[in-house]
Design a protein around this motif. Structure first.
Motif, mmCIF file in Angstrom:
data_model
loop_
_atom_site.group_PDB
_atom_site.id
_atom_site.type_symbol
_atom_site.label_atom_id
_atom_site.label_comp_id
_atom_site.label_asym_id
_atom_site.label_seq_id
_atom_site.Cartn_x
_atom_site.Cartn_y
_atom_site.Cartn_z
ATOM 1 N N PHE A 69 0.816 -1.217 0.000
ATOM 2 C CA PHE A 69 0.000 0.000 0.000
ATOM 3 C C PHE A 69 0.850 1.268 0.000
ATOM 4 C CE2 PHE A 69 -2.044 3.533 2.129
ATOM 5 C CZ PHE A 69 -3.174 3.676 1.348
ATOM 6 N N ALA A 70 1.816 1.364 0.900
ATOM 7 C CA ALA A 70 2.614 2.596 1.017
ATOM 8 C C ALA A 70 3.345 2.895 -0.293
ATOM 9 C CB ALA A 70 3.599 2.494 2.175
ATOM 10 N N LYS A 71 3.951 1.889 -0.900
ATOM 11 C CA LYS A 71 4.671 2.093 -2.159
ATOM 12 C C LYS A 71 3.708 2.495 -3.272
ATOM 13 C CE LYS A 71 7.735 -0.109 -5.534
ATOM 14 N NZ LYS A 71 7.236 0.746 -6.564
ATOM 15 N N GLU A 72 2.569 1.821 -3.359
ATOM 16 C CA GLU A 72 1.602 2.119 -4.415
ATOM 17 C C GLU A 72 1.037 3.535 -4.257
ATOM 18 O OE1 GLU A 72 -0.277 0.848 -7.965
ATOM 19 O OE2 GLU A 72 1.301 -0.104 -6.797
ATOM 20 N N ALA A 73 0.709 3.928 -3.016
ATOM 21 C CA ALA A 73 0.189 5.279 -2.760
ATOM 22 C C ALA A 73 1.235 6.327 -3.134
ATOM 23 C CB ALA A 73 -0.215 5.417 -1.296
ATOM 24 N N ARG A 74 2.493 6.072 -2.784
ATOM 25 C CA ARG A 74 3.571 7.008 -3.108
ATOM 26 C C ARG A 74 3.772 7.088 -4.627
ATOM 27 N NH1 ARG A 74 6.826 9.429 -0.070
ATOM 28 N NH2 ARG A 74 6.420 8.095 1.715
ATOM 29 N N LYS A 83 4.679 3.346 10.899
ATOM 30 C CA LYS A 83 5.801 4.148 10.399
ATOM 31 C C LYS A 83 5.580 4.516 8.928
ATOM 32 C CE LYS A 83 10.825 4.000 9.905
ATOM 33 N NZ LYS A 83 12.036 3.195 10.083
ATOM 34 N N GLU A 84 5.137 3.544 8.108
ATOM 35 C CA GLU A 84 4.885 3.815 6.690
ATOM 36 C C GLU A 84 3.751 4.829 6.523
ATOM 37 O OE1 GLU A 84 5.903 -0.501 4.633
ATOM 38 O OE2 GLU A 84 3.963 -0.230 5.633
ATOM 39 N N ALA A 85 2.672 4.641 7.276
ATOM 40 C CA ALA A 85 1.519 5.544 7.178
ATOM 41 C C ALA A 85 1.902 6.963 7.600
ATOM 42 C CB ALA A 85 0.368 5.018 8.026
ATOM 43 N N LYS A 86 2.672 7.085 8.679
ATOM 44 C CA LYS A 86 3.099 8.403 9.151
ATOM 45 C C LYS A 86 3.978 9.085 8.109
ATOM 46 C CE LYS A 86 5.249 10.783 13.070
ATOM 47 N NZ LYS A 86 5.375 11.959 12.307
ATOM 48 N N LYS A 87 4.853 8.349 7.473
ATOM 49 C CA LYS A 87 5.728 8.910 6.438
ATOM 50 C C LYS A 87 4.900 9.416 5.255
ATOM 51 C CE LYS A 87 9.818 9.497 4.398
ATOM 52 N NZ LYS A 87 10.134 10.893 4.270
ATOM 53 N N VAL A 118 1.774 10.525 5.346
ATOM 54 C CA VAL A 118 1.107 11.752 5.793
ATOM 55 C C VAL A 118 2.107 12.902 5.876
ATOM 56 C CG1 VAL A 118 -0.108 12.830 7.730
ATOM 57 C CG2 VAL A 118 -0.744 10.530 6.989
ATOM 58 N N ASP A 119 3.280 12.637 6.447
ATOM 59 C CA ASP A 119 4.318 13.674 6.560
ATOM 60 C C ASP A 119 4.746 14.203 5.192
ATOM 61 O OD1 ASP A 119 4.264 13.419 9.304
ATOM 62 O OD2 ASP A 119 6.120 12.241 9.440
ATOM 63 N N ASP A 120 4.688 13.338 4.181
ATOM 64 C CA ASP A 120 5.085 13.734 2.829
ATOM 65 C C ASP A 120 3.922 14.337 2.028
ATOM 66 O OD1 ASP A 120 7.638 12.874 3.396
ATOM 67 O OD2 ASP A 120 7.443 10.968 2.340
ATOM 68 N N GLY A 121 2.786 14.545 2.699
ATOM 69 C CA GLY A 121 1.642 15.177 2.038
ATOM 70 C C GLY A 121 0.824 14.247 1.170
ATOM 71 N N ILE A 122 0.969 12.953 1.365
ATOM 72 C CA ILE A 122 0.213 11.974 0.590
ATOM 73 C C ILE A 122 -1.019 11.605 1.408
ATOM 74 C CG2 ILE A 122 0.251 9.681 -0.484
ATOM 75 C CD1 ILE A 122 3.356 10.086 -0.684
ATOM 76 N N PRO A 123 -2.218 11.937 0.908
ATOM 77 C CA PRO A 123 -3.432 11.720 1.709
ATOM 78 C C PRO A 123 -3.792 10.242 1.826
ATOM 79 C CG PRO A 123 -4.013 12.569 -0.455
ATOM 80 C CD PRO A 123 -2.509 12.560 -0.381
#
Length: 134
Positions: free
Chosen positions: A86-91, A110-114, A116-121
Motif C-alpha cells: 500500500f505505502a509504495k503504491e500510494a507514493r 511508520k509507513e503511514a506516518k511517512k 502523511v508527513d510527505d503530504g500523501i493523503p
C-alpha cells in the motif's frame, strides 16, 4: 467517522465515509475521491438533511458493526487491494509513476506516518481487509 452525501460534476449522487471533514477536504483536493458511477474527481458535498422519523416508533440507529461491514463491502467493490504494498503504491500514484486509482491495503504505523508527513493523503480504515493481493 463521518458520512457525507456527495455529488460529482455529472450530477451523480453517492455517499462516502471519511475520518473527518478535514480529511474529506484534503482527499478531494488531492483528487483521491471519485464518483462511484463515472469516476469523476470533481466532487462536492450535497445538502444533507437529518433523518426525521414521522412515526411514533423511533428506530434505533444501525449498530456500528453493520455500518463498518457496509463500508468494507463498498471499499472492496470499488477499490483495488494492494496488500502490504500500500505505502509504495500510494507514493507511486502521488509521484505520477503509476496511474491513480482507488486502492486499499496494509501499512505499518511508520509507513503511514511517512505518507502523511510527505503530504500523501491516506485514511485508516476501521476494518482489516478480507482480500489477499494477487
Amino acid at each position: 467517522m463521518i458520512r457525507f452525501h456527495l455529488k460529482c460534476d455529472q450530477n451523480h449522487e453517492f455517499e462516502s465515509w471519511f475520518q473527518s471533514g478535514d480529511a474529506f477536504d484534503k482527499l478531494v483536493a488531492a483528487g483521491m475521491v471519485s464518483c462511484t458511477l463515472c469516476g469523476s474527481t470533481q466532487i462536492s458535498k450535497s445538502i444533507m438533511a437529518p433523518a426525521v422519523s414521522t412515526s411514533s416508533e423511533i428506530t434505533a440507529p444501525k449498530p456500528a458493526e453493520k455500518a463498518i461491514a457496509e463500508l468494507r463491502d463498498k471499499v472492496e467493490a470499488n477499490s483495488d487491494y494492494v496488500g502490504n504494498g500500500f505505502a509504495k503504491e500510494a507514493r507511486d500514484m502521488h509521484e505520477g509513476t503509476v496511474p491513480e486509482r482507488p486502492i486499499y491495503g496494509e501499512a505499518n504505523l511508520k509507513e503511514a506516518k511517512k505518507l502523511v508527513d510527505d503530504g500523501i493523503p491516506v485514511v485508516p480504515l476501521p476494518f482489516m481487509p478480507r482480500k489477499k493481493a494477487n
